[in-house]
Scaffold this active site. Structure first.
Site, PDB file in Angstrom:
ATOM      1  N   THR A  95      -4.949  -5.018  -1.003  1.00 46.43           N
ATOM      2  CA  THR A  95      -4.051  -4.953  -2.168  1.00 46.43           C
ATOM      3  C   THR A  95      -2.615  -5.081  -1.675  1.00 46.43           C
ATOM      4  O   THR A  95      -2.097  -4.179  -1.015  1.00 46.43           O
ATOM      5  CB  THR A  95      -4.211  -3.619  -2.925  1.00 46.43           C
ATOM      6  OG1 THR A  95      -5.581  -3.446  -3.278  1.00 46.43           O
ATOM      7  CG2 THR A  95      -3.344  -3.610  -4.182  1.00 46.43           C
ATOM      8  N   LYS A 170      -4.458  -7.145  -9.824  1.00 47.44           N
ATOM      9  CA  LYS A 170      -4.859  -5.906  -9.150  1.00 47.44           C
ATOM     10  C   LYS A 170      -3.795  -4.815  -9.343  1.00 47.44           C
ATOM     11  O   LYS A 170      -4.119  -3.645  -9.600  1.00 47.44           O
ATOM     12  CB  LYS A 170      -5.082  -6.194  -7.659  1.00 47.44           C
ATOM     13  CG  LYS A 170      -5.335  -4.979  -6.807  1.00 47.44           C
ATOM     14  CD  LYS A 170      -6.603  -4.247  -7.191  1.00 47.44           C
ATOM     15  CE  LYS A 170      -6.753  -2.959  -6.395  1.00 47.44           C
ATOM     16  NZ  LYS A 170      -7.765  -2.072  -6.968  1.00 47.44           N
ATOM     17  N   LYS A 238       1.444   3.253  -2.857  1.00 49.67           N
ATOM     18  CA  LYS A 238       1.886   1.892  -2.501  1.00 49.67           C
ATOM     19  C   LYS A 238       1.680   0.947  -3.685  1.00 49.67           C
ATOM     20  O   LYS A 238       2.536   0.136  -4.030  1.00 49.67           O
ATOM     21  CB  LYS A 238       1.108   1.444  -1.263  1.00 49.67           C
ATOM     22  CG  LYS A 238       1.209  -0.013  -0.847  1.00 49.67           C
ATOM     23  CD  LYS A 238      -0.017  -0.855  -1.195  1.00 49.67           C
ATOM     24  CE  LYS A 238      -1.327  -0.388  -0.673  1.00 49.67           C
ATOM     25  NZ  LYS A 238      -2.479  -1.199  -1.086  1.00 49.67           N
TER      26      LYS A 238
HETATM   27  N1  NDP Z   1     -10.255   2.805  -0.823  1.00 48.02           N
HETATM   28  C1  NDP Z   1     -10.357   2.247  -2.016  1.00 48.02           C
HETATM   29  O1  NDP Z   1     -10.958   2.821  -2.949  1.00 48.02           O
HETATM   30  C2  NDP Z   1      -9.759   0.907  -2.308  1.00 48.02           C
HETATM   31  C3  NDP Z   1      -8.782   0.346  -1.494  1.00 48.02           C
HETATM   32  N2  NDP Z   1      -8.267  -0.883  -1.818  1.00 48.02           N
HETATM   33  C4  NDP Z   1      -7.268  -1.515  -0.972  1.00 48.02           C
HETATM   34  O2  NDP Z   1      -7.960  -1.999   0.164  1.00 48.02           O
HETATM   35  C5  NDP Z   1      -7.139  -1.913   1.333  1.00 48.02           C
HETATM   36  C6  NDP Z   1      -7.849  -1.074   2.383  1.00 48.02           C
HETATM   37  O3  NDP Z   1      -8.080   0.211   1.831  1.00 48.02           O
HETATM   38  P1  NDP Z   1      -8.919   1.332   2.626  1.00 48.02           P
HETATM   39  O4  NDP Z   1     -10.050   0.715   3.331  1.00 48.02           O
HETATM   40  O5  NDP Z   1      -9.144   2.407   1.643  1.00 48.02           O
HETATM   41  O6  NDP Z   1      -7.824   1.811   3.671  1.00 48.02           O
HETATM   42  P2  NDP Z   1      -7.968   2.556   5.053  1.00 48.02           P
HETATM   43  O7  NDP Z   1      -6.687   3.296   5.223  1.00 48.02           O
HETATM   44  O8  NDP Z   1      -9.242   3.286   5.147  1.00 48.02           O
HETATM   45  O9  NDP Z   1      -8.033   1.341   6.118  1.00 48.02           O
HETATM   46  C7  NDP Z   1      -6.886   0.569   6.380  1.00 48.02           C
HETATM   47  C8  NDP Z   1      -7.230  -0.510   7.390  1.00 48.02           C
HETATM   48  O10 NDP Z   1      -6.027  -1.237   7.678  1.00 48.02           O
HETATM   49  C9  NDP Z   1      -5.832  -1.245   9.098  1.00 48.02           C
HETATM   50  N3  NDP Z   1      -4.397  -1.325   9.431  1.00 48.02           N
HETATM   51  C10 NDP Z   1      -3.413  -0.534   8.979  1.00 48.02           C
HETATM   52  N4  NDP Z   1      -2.234  -0.933   9.476  1.00 48.02           N
HETATM   53  C11 NDP Z   1      -2.492  -1.994  10.266  1.00 48.02           C
HETATM   54  C12 NDP Z   1      -1.673  -2.860  11.052  1.00 48.02           C
HETATM   55  N5  NDP Z   1      -0.338  -2.709  11.115  1.00 48.02           N
HETATM   56  N6  NDP Z   1      -2.265  -3.854  11.724  1.00 48.02           N
HETATM   57  C13 NDP Z   1      -3.609  -4.028  11.652  1.00 48.02           C
HETATM   58  N7  NDP Z   1      -4.450  -3.253  10.930  1.00 48.02           N
HETATM   59  C14 NDP Z   1      -3.880  -2.247  10.237  1.00 48.02           C
HETATM   60  C15 NDP Z   1      -6.478   0.028   9.576  1.00 48.02           C
HETATM   61  O11 NDP Z   1      -6.709  -0.034  10.965  1.00 48.02           O
HETATM   62  P3  NDP Z   1      -6.865   1.304  11.851  1.00 48.02           P
HETATM   63  O12 NDP Z   1      -8.298   1.713  11.694  1.00 48.02           O
HETATM   64  O13 NDP Z   1      -6.510   0.898  13.209  1.00 48.02           O
HETATM   65  O14 NDP Z   1      -5.910   2.323  11.272  1.00 48.02           O
HETATM   66  C16 NDP Z   1      -7.731   0.021   8.732  1.00 48.02           C
HETATM   67  O15 NDP Z   1      -8.688  -0.862   9.244  1.00 48.02           O
HETATM   68  C17 NDP Z   1      -5.805  -1.344   0.845  1.00 48.02           C
HETATM   69  O16 NDP Z   1      -4.939  -2.408   0.556  1.00 48.02           O
HETATM   70  C18 NDP Z   1      -6.183  -0.600  -0.433  1.00 48.02           C
HETATM   71  O17 NDP Z   1      -5.096  -0.480  -1.328  1.00 48.02           O
HETATM   72  C19 NDP Z   1      -8.718  -1.605  -2.901  1.00 48.02           C
HETATM   73  C20 NDP Z   1      -9.691  -1.094  -3.715  1.00 48.02           C
HETATM   74  C21 NDP Z   1     -10.242   0.221  -3.504  1.00 48.02           C
HETATM   75  O1  SSN Z   2      -7.522   0.137  -5.360  1.00 50.45           O
HETATM   76  C1  SSN Z   2      -8.372   1.008  -5.528  1.00 50.45           C
HETATM   77  C2  SSN Z   2      -9.147   1.040  -6.743  1.00 50.45           C
HETATM   78  C3  SSN Z   2     -10.093   2.193  -6.849  1.00 50.45           C
HETATM   79  C4  SSN Z   2     -10.981   2.022  -8.046  1.00 50.45           C
HETATM   80  O2  SSN Z   2     -10.996   0.948  -8.673  1.00 50.45           O
HETATM   81  O3  SSN Z   2     -11.698   2.990  -8.341  1.00 50.45           O
END
Ligand code: NDP
Ligand code: SSN
Length: 291
Positions: A95, A170, A238
């Protein structure tokens, strides 16, 4: 065909696991490389850098935390741009804002590659169950190529046209969700302080016109004060920030979203950023009632 996957956080781990479970050959990379181990146990290969993933794979999917992460994985040392070329695709499911997506698209297409943005609606459980809603925009040929992977990760894919439209859709969805969880938190606290049982409020809500899966899922754990992260609060804040910036660009007045953003910022300042976004409830609870 080998598919690349970058970013094995809450979402990326579940999504790449689904690809493996459905027979895709997957090469993974994560900034913290140890997070690749569990995927390897399930049959994934590992590459040392994002560039090495792209070199090996016809298309590469990314699921990263925010615009800064998305930017650095593409433009940084050993990044996507070092290996992307004609015939290869890059699909960013993180996102981010439309501007970040547009810059990535320009850089990738300048190298002859294909780009698709494809953020998702749905959280940890839908990701595990392959029930995400995918909001794709960009290169139509790449969209068609990755449909088999989308069908495994999601229950429905939308193709929204030019790059930026997926990011905007989104952010609108998450702006609404962030405002809703704040109103819900206030309602739960108001019920409790008015001598009502918040769990009965959940039952009442669930039978009426504003019943929804989020209240149903989060309500019971919020009442218990349990906020194990499915969607980390720092990411929701964010998204509010990026949605408010979209509101600035389009002269859209959003006082409700602005207030919700303040509550998420307060929650972050209270050290709650890594908990689930439902922890914003704790900011409402923390405000002492008048004696
Ligand atoms: N969780 C949710 O319910 C949802 C999340 N999203 C979106 O999906 C994305 C991921 O979310 P989520 O999995 O929850 O987040 P997490 O915080 O669990 O994971 C984030 C990921 O990004 C990596 N990362 C962060 N900074 C860097 C960098 N500078 N360079 C390379 N890799 C980096 C992390 O690596 P490392 O392990 O090394 O920290 C990790 O793999 C976000 O944009 C979020 O808004 C969308 C829908 C639902
Ligand atoms: O970006 C996160 C969305 C979480 C949700 O749709 O429940």
């Amino acid at each position: 065909m080998e598919v690349g996957f970058l970013g094995l956080g809450i979402m990326g781990k579940a999504m790449s696991m689904n690809l493996l479970r459905h027979g895709f050959k997957v090469t993974v990379w994560n900034r913290t490389l140890s997070k690749c181990d569990e995927l390897v146990e399930h049959g994934a290969s590992v590459a040392e850098t994002p560039a090495a993933v792209v070199k090996k794979c016809k298309y590469t999917i990314a699921m990263l935390s925010d615009p800064s992460a998305a930017h650095s994985v593409v433009f940084g040392k050993d990044g996507i741009l070092e290996q992307i070329c004609a015939g290869k695709g890059y699909v960013d499911m993180s996102t981010v804002d439309a501007d970040t997506s547009t810059k990535i698209n320009e850089a990738i297409t300048a190298k002859g590659g294909y780009f698709l943005e494809a953020p998702v609606s749905g959280s940890k459980k839908p990701a595990e169950d392959g029930q995400l809603v995918i909001l794709a925009a960009g290169e139509k040929a790449l969209y068609e190529e990755v449909i088999p992977a989308f069908n495994v990760m999601g229950k429905k894919s939308f193709y929204l046209g030019q790059v930026g439209n997926g990011a905007k859709m989104k952010l609108v969805v998450n702006m609404i969700m962030g405002s809703m969880i704040n109103a819900f938190s206030e309602g739960l606290v108001l019920a409790g302080r008015s001598g009502l049982d918040p769990s009965v409020l959940l039952d009442v809500l669930d039978l009426g016109g504003i019943a929804n899966p989020m209240f149903r899922l989060k309500g019971p754990t919020m009442i218990q004060g349990s906020h194990s992260p499915a969607f980390p609060l720092k990411h929701q804040q964010k998204d509010m920030r990026l949605a408010l910036a979209l509101g600035d660009e389009t002269a859209t007045s959003m006082p409700v979203a602005a207030a919700a953003n303040e509550a998420f910022k307060k929650a972050r300042s209270m050290g709650l950023g890594d908990l689930d976004f439902s922890a914003v409830y704790e900011t409402v609870k923390a405000l002492e009632p008048p004696s």
